[in-house]
Design a protein around this motif. Structure first.
Motif, PDB file in Angstrom:
ATOM      1  N   GLN A 120      32.474 -75.234  18.857  1.00 55.69           N
ATOM      2  CA  GLN A 120      31.109 -74.725  18.897  1.00 55.69           C
ATOM      3  C   GLN A 120      30.847 -73.970  17.590  1.00 55.69           C
ATOM      4  O   GLN A 120      31.678 -73.169  17.149  1.00 55.69           O
ATOM      5  N   VAL A 121      29.698 -74.241  16.992  1.00 53.30           N
ATOM      6  CA  VAL A 121      29.356 -73.652  15.709  1.00 53.30           C
ATOM      7  C   VAL A 121      28.274 -72.596  15.925  1.00 53.30           C
ATOM      8  O   VAL A 121      27.195 -72.893  16.458  1.00 53.30           O
ATOM      9  N   TYR A 122      28.551 -71.379  15.517  1.00 51.15           N
ATOM     10  CA  TYR A 122      27.602 -70.276  15.662  1.00 51.15           C
ATOM     11  C   TYR A 122      26.933 -70.023  14.319  1.00 51.15           C
ATOM     12  O   TYR A 122      27.592 -70.014  13.276  1.00 51.15           O
ATOM     13  N   PHE A 123      25.627 -69.811  14.376  1.00 54.82           N
ATOM     14  CA  PHE A 123      24.881 -69.639  13.136  1.00 54.82           C
ATOM     15  C   PHE A 123      23.689 -68.725  13.341  1.00 54.82           C
ATOM     16  O   PHE A 123      23.247 -68.477  14.469  1.00 54.82           O
ATOM     17  N   SER A 124      23.179 -68.229  12.249  1.00 56.35           N
ATOM     18  CA  SER A 124      21.998 -67.369  12.250  1.00 56.35           C
ATOM     19  C   SER A 124      20.808 -68.187  11.793  1.00 56.35           C
ATOM     20  O   SER A 124      20.867 -68.867  10.771  1.00 56.35           O
ATOM     21  N   GLY A 125      19.718 -68.163  12.571  1.00 59.42           N
ATOM     22  CA  GLY A 125      18.554 -68.959  12.207  1.00 59.42           C
ATOM     23  C   GLY A 125      17.319 -68.584  12.990  1.00 59.42           C
ATOM     24  O   GLY A 125      17.362 -67.770  13.919  1.00 59.42           O
ATOM     25  N   SER A 126      16.206 -69.183  12.606  1.00 52.76           N
ATOM     26  CA  SER A 126      14.919 -68.970  13.278  1.00 52.76           C
ATOM     27  C   SER A 126      14.470 -70.286  13.897  1.00 52.76           C
ATOM     28  O   SER A 126      14.461 -71.326  13.232  1.00 52.76           O
ATOM     29  N   LEU A 127      14.104 -70.254  15.168  1.00 49.96           N
ATOM     30  CA  LEU A 127      13.690 -71.463  15.874  1.00 49.96           C
ATOM     31  C   LEU A 127      12.209 -71.715  15.657  1.00 49.96           C
ATOM     32  O   LEU A 127      11.368 -70.851  15.895  1.00 49.96           O
ATOM     33  N   PHE A 128      11.882 -72.946  15.203  1.00 50.06           N
ATOM     34  CA  PHE A 128      10.497 -73.350  15.009  1.00 50.06           C
ATOM     35  C   PHE A 128       9.993 -74.055  16.263  1.00 50.06           C
ATOM     36  O   PHE A 128      10.674 -74.110  17.279  1.00 50.06           O
ATOM     37  N   GLY A 129       8.804 -74.605  16.168  1.00 53.38           N
ATOM     38  CA  GLY A 129       8.259 -75.385  17.274  1.00 53.38           C
ATOM     39  C   GLY A 129       7.464 -74.523  18.242  1.00 53.38           C
ATOM     40  O   GLY A 129       6.964 -73.444  17.911  1.00 53.38           O
ATOM     41  N   ASP A 130       7.333 -75.041  19.491  1.00 56.82           N
ATOM     42  CA  ASP A 130       6.519 -74.340  20.493  1.00 56.82           C
ATOM     43  C   ASP A 130       7.104 -72.983  20.867  1.00 56.82           C
ATOM     44  O   ASP A 130       6.377 -72.013  21.092  1.00 56.82           O
ATOM     45  N   THR A 131       8.418 -72.917  20.975  1.00 58.51           N
ATOM     46  CA  THR A 131       9.085 -71.652  21.298  1.00 58.51           C
ATOM     47  C   THR A 131       9.633 -71.051  20.019  1.00 58.51           C
ATOM     48  O   THR A 131      10.677 -71.454  19.524  1.00 58.51           O
ATOM     49  N   LYS A 132       8.907 -70.097  19.471  1.00 59.07           N
ATOM     50  CA  LYS A 132       9.312 -69.495  18.198  1.00 59.07           C
ATOM     51  C   LYS A 132      10.180 -68.273  18.468  1.00 59.07           C
ATOM     52  O   LYS A 132       9.823 -67.386  19.234  1.00 59.07           O
ATOM     53  N   ILE A 133      11.347 -68.246  17.845  1.00 55.64           N
ATOM     54  CA  ILE A 133      12.267 -67.118  17.948  1.00 55.64           C
ATOM     55  C   ILE A 133      12.676 -66.723  16.540  1.00 55.64           C
ATOM     56  O   ILE A 133      13.020 -67.574  15.718  1.00 55.64           O
ATOM     57  N   GLY A 134      12.624 -65.437  16.257  1.00 53.18           N
ATOM     58  CA  GLY A 134      12.981 -64.949  14.933  1.00 53.18           C
ATOM     59  C   GLY A 134      14.454 -65.156  14.631  1.00 53.18           C
ATOM     60  O   GLY A 134      15.186 -65.790  15.393  1.00 53.18           O
ATOM     61  N   ASN A 135      14.906 -64.643  13.541  1.00 59.03           N
ATOM     62  CA  ASN A 135      16.267 -64.837  13.073  1.00 59.03           C
ATOM     63  C   ASN A 135      17.267 -64.217  14.046  1.00 59.03           C
ATOM     64  O   ASN A 135      17.467 -63.000  14.064  1.00 59.03           O
ATOM     65  N   GLU A 136      17.922 -65.063  14.861  1.00 64.21           N
ATOM     66  CA  GLU A 136      18.844 -64.601  15.899  1.00 64.21           C
ATOM     67  C   GLU A 136      20.122 -65.440  15.875  1.00 64.21           C
ATOM     68  O   GLU A 136      20.267 -66.343  15.061  1.00 64.21           O
ATOM     69  N   LEU A 137      21.029 -65.169  16.804  1.00 64.33           N
ATOM     70  CA  LEU A 137      22.295 -65.892  16.886  1.00 64.33           C
ATOM     71  C   LEU A 137      22.132 -67.130  17.757  1.00 64.33           C
ATOM     72  O   LEU A 137      21.727 -67.038  18.917  1.00 64.33           O
ATOM     73  N   PHE A 138      22.485 -68.297  17.198  1.00 62.59           N
ATOM     74  CA  PHE A 138      22.416 -69.576  17.902  1.00 62.59           C
ATOM     75  C   PHE A 138      23.792 -70.241  17.894  1.00 62.59           C
ATOM     76  O   PHE A 138      24.696 -69.846  17.163  1.00 62.59           O
ATOM     77  N   VAL A 139      23.910 -71.293  18.713  1.00 59.49           N
ATOM     78  CA  VAL A 139      25.143 -72.061  18.782  1.00 59.49           C
ATOM     79  C   VAL A 139      24.811 -73.536  18.925  1.00 59.49           C
ATOM     80  O   VAL A 139      23.767 -73.894  19.484  1.00 59.49           O
ATOM     81  N   THR A 140      25.680 -74.399  18.396  1.00 62.78           N
ATOM     82  CA  THR A 140      25.540 -75.836  18.608  1.00 62.78           C
ATOM     83  C   THR A 140      26.906 -76.458  18.805  1.00 62.78           C
ATOM     84  O   THR A 140      27.894 -76.034  18.198  1.00 62.78           O
ATOM     85  N   ASP A 141      26.966 -77.455  19.680  1.00 64.19           N
ATOM     86  CA  ASP A 141      28.179 -78.256  19.851  1.00 64.19           C
ATOM     87  C   ASP A 141      27.963 -79.683  19.358  1.00 64.19           C
ATOM     88  O   ASP A 141      28.758 -80.572  19.631  1.00 64.19           O
TER      89      ASP A 141
END
Length: 537
Positions: free
Chosen positions: A330-351
Motif C-alpha cells: 500500500q502506497v501512502y501519499f499526500s495530495g488533494s482530491l479533485f472532482g465532485d468530492t473536493k478534499i484539501g491536502n490530506e493523507l491518502f493511500v492506494t493499492d
C-alpha cells in the motif's frame, strides 16, 4: 516570561498515546536552532548521520546514537562560522558513511566517515586544487553496490569519468573516461547485475541510456530505435523486470513515463498522458507482478506495463512529498482530491486499484484548510509524518493506515505555533527528527518507541486536583527546594507565572474562559520538571 536553558532539555509531550520526545542537544543556542538548509540524513547501524549548524560551525557533519552524549559534531570539515562543507550524497557503505564534501581547499570530493573525527577522511581528490570532482547538484551520481562505490567524478580538463572505489584511495579506479563536461551524466541505477545511467551523446540531439556491465566493466549505449534522443530523464527506478523513468523526449512530447528492460528494443514510451504539455510522472512504485503505481501533476496512475493498461485511479493534486510503501504494498501519499468530492491536502493511500485509492483521514476537516502532511516516514509498518490539526499547528502524527489509527502522536510545542517536525529518520526502531522547541528553535529530537504511556507523562511528578475555580498542583515526588511554573493557553501565551519554594503543592486560579491550557513546571536551573494538559470546562 522566557527562560534560557543552557543544558539539554527533556521535553515531555502528550497525545492519545503519549510519548516522550527528548531534545537531544541544544546544538545552536537561541531561537533559530540547528536545523540545516541542506537536509541530509541517513541511518547506519545504531546511529544516524545528519547535517546541522551551530554558533561555531556552519552546516557540518553530525552523528547521534539517540543519547545527548552521543549527539555531536563529527568533524568541522570546512572550518569557520560562515563556511559550510556543502555535504551531500549520503550512502551507507560497510557500516560507514560515504558522502561528498568541500573542505575549502579541495572542492567537492568523496569522503568516508565512521562517526569519529579521526575516522572522517577524504578518499580521493579527483580534481586537484580548488576545483570540484563531484557535482554538488547532481541527484544520483554516487551509489553503493556489492561493497563498492560507483560515482561520476570530474578531472582536470573537464573530462568526467565513471569511477569505482572500495573506500580507499588506492582502491579507487576509473572505469570509463569518455564523458565530457556537457554530457551531464546522472541517474546511476543498479539493474540486473549492471549499472545504468543517462548521458548526453549529442549536444544538439540529446542523450541515451548507458549500461555498465559489472562483469566486464565495459560501458555500452542503449541505442533504442523507439525513443530516439532524449533531452533528459529523471526518476530512473527499478520496478520488477523493468526500469521506469520520466523522460523529456525530442519528438514533440513533454515529460512522459517511459520504461526499459535494459535492451534497445525494450526501451520505449509507456504512454503519452498529456498532449500538448507534460504529465511530469514521479515516484514509480513497484507493487509486485507487473503492477506499478506512479504520480503525475493531476492524477495517480497504475500500469501493467502496457499503454492500454495505464489508467488513472483518481484525479489528485500531488504535493512534492515522497510517498512511502508498507509491507502490504500500500502506497501512502499526500495530495488533494479533485472532482465532485473536493478534499484539501490530506493523507491518502492506494493499492493500485480504484476502490483501494482513498482518503486515510481528513485530519483538518475544513473545506478551506488542510493538514498538509509532509516528511512521510515508514517505521515498524506505521507512517510517521508532520501535519496540521484543527487544534494545533504542525506536529508529529502516526498512522496505521486506518482513520481511527491516524492520530496526533506527540505535541512538542502546544498551541498554534507548532513544532514542525522534519528530516524524520530512525535510529534502529526509534524516531529521530528535527523539531521546534520553545526558546531553543529547531533541534535534534528523539522518541524511544519502546516506552509508551497512557494519560500520564514520563518525568512528570505533577498530580492535578480539579477544583471549582482553581487547579491544585501537587508535587508528589519533588526534591527541589525551588520551582518555577507557567500557565499557558493554546496559543502559547503565558497567562500567569510564579515560583514555589519548599512546598509540596500550590494552587492556580482558573482562567475565565473555557478551553485547553497547559501547566509547565521548571526547576530553578530551568530544567523541565513537569508538563500537563488542563481542561477548563
Amino acid at each position: 516570561m522566557k527562560y534560557i536553558l543552557i543544558t539539554f532539555l527533556c521535553i515531555v509531550s502528550w497525545a492519545n498515546n503519549a510519548q516522550v520526545a527528548k531534545m537531544l542537544q541544544d546544538l545552536n543556542p537561541g531561537e533559530l536552532g540547528s536545523r540545516p538548509v541542506n537536509r541530509q540524513i541517513i541511518s547506519i547501524g545504531d546511529k544516524v548521520f545528519f547535517t546541522a549548524l551551530t554558533a561555531t560551525v556552519s552546516e557540518e557533519l553530525f552523528v547521534s546514537n539517540g543519547t545527548p552524549a552521543g549527539t555531536k559534531l563529527v568533524k568541522d570539515i570546512n572550518p569557520g562560522v560562515t563556511l559550510n562543507s556543502n555535504i551531500g550524497h549520503f550512502n551507507a557503505f560497510k557500516g560507514k558513511l560515504i558522502f561528498s564534501a568541500n573542505d575549502g581547499i579541495n572542492g567537492n570530493e568523496l569522503w568516508i566517515s565512521d562517526g569519529t573525527e579521526a575516522g572522517t577522511t577524504m578518499i580521493k581528490d579527483f580534481f586537484p586544487g580548488s576545483g570540484s570532482g563531484i557535482a554538488s547538484t547532481a541527484i544520483r551520481n554516487v551509489i553503493v553496490h556489492n561493497d563498492f562505490v560507483y560515482l561520476f567524478a570530474q578531472k582536470e580538463g573537464g573530462k568526467i569519468g565513471l569511477w569505482k572505489s572500495d573506500g580507499t584511495t588506492i582502491g579507487t579506479k576509473e572505469l570509463f573516461a569518455s564523458l565530457s563536461a556537457n554530457t551531464n551524466p546522472d541517474q546511476l541505477t543498479v539493474f540486473n547485475n549492471s549499472i545504468y545511467f543517462f548521458a548526453i551523446t549529442d549536444v544538439a540531439k540529446g542523450g541515451k541510456l548507458h549500461k555498465l556491465d559489472l562483469n566486464s566493466e565495459q560501458v555500452s549505449i542503449i541505442d533504442d530505435p523507439n525513443l530516439g534522443s532524449i533531452n533528459s530523464i529523471e526518476e530512473l527506478t527499478v520496478c520488477g523486470s523493468r526500469m521506469y523513468f520520466s523522460a523529456s523526449l525530442n519528438f514533440g512530447f513533454g515529460k512522459e513515463p517511459c520504461y526499459s528492460d535494459g535492451t534497445a528494443n525494450g526501451t520505449n514510451l509507456l504512454k503519452n498522458l498529456v498532449n500538448p504539455g507534460s504529465s511530469n510522472p514521479t515516484d514509480f512504485t513497484f507493487l509486485g507482478g507487473n503492477k506499478v503505481v506512479f504520480f503525475t501533476s493531476g492524477a495517480v496512475y497504475v500500469t501493467d506495463g502496457t499503454s492500454s493498461g495505464t489508467v488513472a485511479l483518481n484525479a489528485f493534486g500531488r504535493s512534492d512529498v515522497r510517498p512511502v510503501k508498507n509491507s502490504a504494498n500500500q502506497v501512502y501519499f499526500s495530495g488533494s482530491l479533485f472532482g465532485d468530492t473536493k478534499i484539501g491536502n490530506e493523507l491518502f493511500v492506494t493499492d493500485g486499484t480504484i476502490s483501494g485509492t482513498k482518503l486515510v483521514k481528513d485530519i483538518y476537516p475544513d473545506s478551506s484548510k488542510a493538514s498538509a502532511p509532509t516528511n512521510l516516514f515508514l517505521l515498524n509498518n506505521k507512517i510517521y509524518f508532520s501535519a496540521i490539526g484543527d487544534a494545533n499547528n504542525s506536529e508529529l502524527w502516526e498512522s496505521d493506515g486506518t482513520s481511527i489509527g491516524t492520530k496526533l502522536f506527540v505535541e512538542i510545542n502546544p498551541g498554534v505555533e507548532g513544532s514542525f517536525p522534519s528530516i524524520i529518520n530512525a535510529i534502529k526502531s526509534n524516531l529521530f527528527f528535527f523539531a521546534f522547541h520553545p526558546n531553543f528553535g529547531f533541534e535534534p529530537t528523539y522518541i524511544d518507541l519502546s516506552t509508551s504511556v497512557s494519560n500520564q507523562l514520563i518525568y512528570s511528578d505533577l498530580n492535578i486536583q480539579d477544583n471549582l475555580d482553581s487547579w491544585l498542583i501537587k508535587l508528589e515526588n519533588s526534591i527541589e527546594a525551588e520551582l518555577v511554573y507557567e500557565l499557558i493557553d493554546l496559543g502559547g501565551k503565558v497567562l500567569s507565572f510564579g515560583s514555589v519554594k519548599n512546598m509540596k503543592n500550590f494552587e492556580i486560579r482558573k482562567p475565565e474562559s473555557s478551553g485547553v491550557y497547559f501547566i509547565r513546571v521548571f526547576s530553578k536551573d530551568y530544567k523541565l520538571f513537569g508538563l500537563k494538559k488542563l481542561i477548563r470546562s
